[in-house]
Motif scaffolding. Structure first.
Motif, PDB file in Angstrom:
ATOM      1  N   ALA A 111       0.837  -1.201   0.000  1.00 23.12           N
ATOM      2  CA  ALA A 111       0.000   0.000   0.000  1.00 23.12           C
ATOM      3  C   ALA A 111       0.874   1.253   0.000  1.00 23.12           C
ATOM      4  CB  ALA A 111      -0.920   0.006   1.217  1.00 23.12           C
ATOM      5  N   ARG A 112       1.951   1.228   0.766  1.00 23.21           N
ATOM      6  CA  ARG A 112       2.861   2.380   0.794  1.00 23.21           C
ATOM      7  C   ARG A 112       3.439   2.641  -0.603  1.00 23.21           C
ATOM      8  NH1 ARG A 112       5.171   3.936   5.381  1.00 23.21           N
ATOM      9  NH2 ARG A 112       5.143   1.806   6.236  1.00 23.21           N
ATOM     10  N   ASN A 113       3.812   1.574  -1.277  1.00 27.31           N
ATOM     11  CA  ASN A 113       4.363   1.715  -2.626  1.00 27.31           C
ATOM     12  C   ASN A 113       3.339   2.300  -3.594  1.00 27.31           C
ATOM     13  OD1 ASN A 113       4.764   0.139  -5.492  1.00 27.31           O
ATOM     14  ND2 ASN A 113       6.715   0.757  -4.611  1.00 27.31           N
ATOM     15  N   LEU A 114       2.092   1.864  -3.471  1.00 25.02           N
ATOM     16  CA  LEU A 114       1.040   2.381  -4.349  1.00 25.02           C
ATOM     17  C   LEU A 114       0.810   3.870  -4.097  1.00 25.02           C
ATOM     18  CD1 LEU A 114      -1.517  -0.566  -4.176  1.00 25.02           C
ATOM     19  CD2 LEU A 114      -0.132   0.094  -6.145  1.00 25.02           C
ATOM     20  N   LEU A 115       0.822   4.279  -2.850  1.00 31.25           N
ATOM     21  CA  LEU A 115       0.663   5.696  -2.529  1.00 31.25           C
ATOM     22  C   LEU A 115       1.824   6.516  -3.076  1.00 31.25           C
ATOM     23  CD1 LEU A 115      -0.638   5.358   1.135  1.00 31.25           C
ATOM     24  CD2 LEU A 115      -1.937   6.286  -0.797  1.00 31.25           C
ATOM     25  N   GLU A 116       3.029   5.982  -2.953  1.00 36.17           N
ATOM     26  CA  GLU A 116       4.201   6.689  -3.477  1.00 36.17           C
ATOM     27  C   GLU A 116       4.139   6.829  -4.993  1.00 36.17           C
ATOM     28  OE1 GLU A 116       7.380   4.336  -1.953  1.00 36.17           O
ATOM     29  OE2 GLU A 116       7.373   5.314   0.027  1.00 36.17           O
ATOM     30  N   ARG A 117       3.469   5.889  -5.644  1.00 37.48           N
ATOM     31  CA  ARG A 117       3.302   5.938  -7.089  1.00 37.48           C
ATOM     32  C   ARG A 117       2.165   6.878  -7.506  1.00 37.48           C
ATOM     33  NH1 ARG A 117       5.265   1.658 -10.530  1.00 37.48           N
ATOM     34  NH2 ARG A 117       6.611   0.177  -9.408  1.00 37.48           N
ATOM     35  N   GLY A 118       1.371   7.338  -6.541  1.00 40.09           N
ATOM     36  CA  GLY A 118       0.316   8.287  -6.867  1.00 40.09           C
ATOM     37  C   GLY A 118      -1.096   7.757  -6.784  1.00 40.09           C
ATOM     38  N   ALA A 119      -1.295   6.622  -6.137  1.00 42.94           N
ATOM     39  CA  ALA A 119      -2.648   6.109  -5.979  1.00 42.94           C
ATOM     40  C   ALA A 119      -3.494   7.078  -5.164  1.00 42.94           C
ATOM     41  CB  ALA A 119      -2.619   4.738  -5.284  1.00 42.94           C
ATOM     42  N   ALA A 120      -4.738   7.290  -5.585  1.00 42.80           N
ATOM     43  CA  ALA A 120      -5.649   8.176  -4.855  1.00 42.80           C
ATOM     44  C   ALA A 120      -6.109   7.492  -3.580  1.00 42.80           C
ATOM     45  CB  ALA A 120      -6.848   8.524  -5.733  1.00 42.80           C
ATOM     46  N   VAL A 121      -6.009   8.203  -2.464  1.00 42.94           N
ATOM     47  CA  VAL A 121      -6.214   7.563  -1.172  1.00 42.94           C
ATOM     48  C   VAL A 121      -7.682   7.345  -0.831  1.00 42.94           C
ATOM     49  CG1 VAL A 121      -6.267   9.684   0.209  1.00 42.94           C
ATOM     50  CG2 VAL A 121      -5.372   7.570   1.223  1.00 42.94           C
ATOM     51  N   ASP A 122      -8.582   8.130  -1.400  1.00 44.66           N
ATOM     52  CA  ASP A 122      -9.977   8.090  -0.956  1.00 44.66           C
ATOM     53  C   ASP A 122     -10.976   7.605  -2.004  1.00 44.66           C
ATOM     54  OD1 ASP A 122     -10.146   8.622   1.734  1.00 44.66           O
ATOM     55  OD2 ASP A 122     -10.217  10.791   1.498  1.00 44.66           O
ATOM     56  N   VAL A 123     -10.516   6.955  -3.055  1.00 49.52           N
ATOM     57  CA  VAL A 123     -11.454   6.462  -4.068  1.00 49.52           C
ATOM     58  C   VAL A 123     -12.180   5.233  -3.521  1.00 49.52           C
ATOM     59  CG1 VAL A 123     -11.689   5.455  -6.367  1.00 49.52           C
ATOM     60  CG2 VAL A 123     -10.096   7.345  -5.982  1.00 49.52           C
ATOM     61  N   PRO A 124     -13.518   5.288  -3.420  1.00 44.73           N
ATOM     62  CA  PRO A 124     -14.248   4.135  -2.874  1.00 44.73           C
ATOM     63  C   PRO A 124     -14.392   3.034  -3.913  1.00 44.73           C
ATOM     64  CG  PRO A 124     -15.795   5.841  -3.503  1.00 44.73           C
ATOM     65  CD  PRO A 124     -14.418   6.417  -3.728  1.00 44.73           C
ATOM     66  N   SER A 125     -14.703   1.846  -3.428  1.00 40.57           N
ATOM     67  CA  SER A 125     -15.019   0.749  -4.330  1.00 40.57           C
ATOM     68  C   SER A 125     -16.354   1.022  -5.011  1.00 40.57           C
ATOM     69  CB  SER A 125     -15.077  -0.572  -3.557  1.00 40.57           C
ATOM     70  OG  SER A 125     -16.133  -0.539  -2.605  1.00 40.57           O
ATOM     71  N   ARG A 126     -16.624   0.281  -6.051  1.00 42.63           N
ATOM     72  CA  ARG A 126     -17.889   0.438  -6.750  1.00 42.63           C
ATOM     73  C   ARG A 126     -19.060   0.075  -5.840  1.00 42.63           C
ATOM     74  NH1 ARG A 126     -16.293   3.534 -10.987  1.00 42.63           N
ATOM     75  NH2 ARG A 126     -15.150   2.405 -12.583  1.00 42.63           N
ATOM     76  N   PRO A 127     -20.243   0.662  -6.053  1.00 41.45           N
ATOM     77  CA  PRO A 127     -21.426   0.260  -5.296  1.00 41.45           C
ATOM     78  C   PRO A 127     -21.697  -1.239  -5.523  1.00 41.45           C
ATOM     79  CG  PRO A 127     -21.814   2.312  -6.472  1.00 41.45           C
ATOM     80  CD  PRO A 127     -20.510   1.760  -6.984  1.00 41.45           C
ATOM     81  N   PRO A 128     -22.313  -1.913  -4.561  1.00 41.50           N
ATOM     82  CA  PRO A 128     -22.983  -1.298  -3.413  1.00 41.50           C
ATOM     83  C   PRO A 128     -22.086  -1.035  -2.206  1.00 41.50           C
ATOM     84  CG  PRO A 128     -23.408  -3.636  -3.420  1.00 41.50           C
ATOM     85  CD  PRO A 128     -22.611  -3.362  -4.657  1.00 41.50           C
ATOM     86  N   MET A 129     -20.879  -1.619  -2.147  1.00 43.48           N
ATOM     87  CA  MET A 129     -20.092  -1.473  -0.923  1.00 43.48           C
ATOM     88  C   MET A 129     -19.618  -0.039  -0.717  1.00 43.48           C
ATOM     89  SD  MET A 129     -17.869  -4.954  -0.489  1.00 43.48           S
ATOM     90  CE  MET A 129     -17.312  -4.374   1.110  1.00 43.48           C
TER      91      MET A 129
END
Length: 218
Positions: A111-129
């Motif tokens: 997860a740390r690596n993905l954030l360092e690469r620029g992953a958006a931290v607050d994008v939710p999963s698709r509905p319904p969850m």
């Protein structure tokens, strides 16, 4: 019973010998689908069977970027991201981002690596969850990963299906450390689920005495 059904049952039972025999006899089973549409590899991941997932990879299972995230395989995920950075913003067939999957399964360094690469931290999963990575990490009791996401700017009050917030998940799980962390990061202690349950209600349902004491003292 079909070979496909036998394979998924053997994965669930952590039956190494049967899984190995089935795959060696029918390698095409590595791309079979469970009744819910999961590959054998994702099925093992969601069933919390990391040894079975490792066995399937060893037996030749194809590993998509999303399967790599679900299994914590940086070895498979890194080259995929190097080749296609847009994967950071893509969704898996079941509606999760790579970061969301890492958060759900608790892979801190990935997860740390993905954030360092620029992953958006607050994008939710698709509905319904509609659950953010922080919500997934909180539901999974991954406290250190929650801290990482909060440090990256995650919303501590993001709601998901049922109205759960990360703090409500912490209360339901009896995770006092996470409850305190979220409270210190401005999580709303008065949040309620869609059916009106508070953090205190959830702590009481689970008989989490330390949380009950902490919440009633406020």
């Amino acid at each position: 019973m079909s070979d496909s059904t036998a394979l998924f049952q053997a994965i669930q039972a952590a039956d190494v010998a049967t899984v190995t025999d089935l795959i060696e006899a029918r390698p095409d089973l590595l791309t079979a689908q469970s009744p819910s549409g999961l590959s054998p590899l994702l099925f093992a991941a969601y069933d919390r069977q990391p040894q079975m997932a490792a066995l399937l990879i060893e037996l030749g299972a194809p590993v998509s970027p999303f399967e790599a995230a679900a299994c914590g395989s940086e070895h498979h995920l890194r080259p995929a991201l190097d080749a296609d950075p847009a994967l950071l913003h893509a969704f898996s067939p079941d509606g999760f981002t790579l970061l969301g999957l890492c958060a759900f399964f608790g892979y801190l360094e990935l997860a740390r690596n993905l954030l360092e690469r620029g992953a958006a931290v607050d994008v939710p999963s698709r509905p319904p969850m509609s659950v953010t990575p922080l919500g997934s990490a909180a539901a999974g009791n991954h406290t250190a990963l929650c801290a990482l996401l909060l440090d990256a700017g995650a919303d501590p009050n993001a709601r998901q299906q049922g109205g759960f917030t990360p703090l409500l998940s912490a209360a339901q799980n009896g995770n006092l450390e996470l409850l305190d962390l979220l409270t210190a990061r401005a999580a709303d202690p008065a949040a309620q689920t869609d059916d009106g349950r508070s953090a205190l209600d959830l702590a009481r349902e689970g008989s989490h005495s330390l949380l009950i004491d902490r919440l009633t003292a406020r």
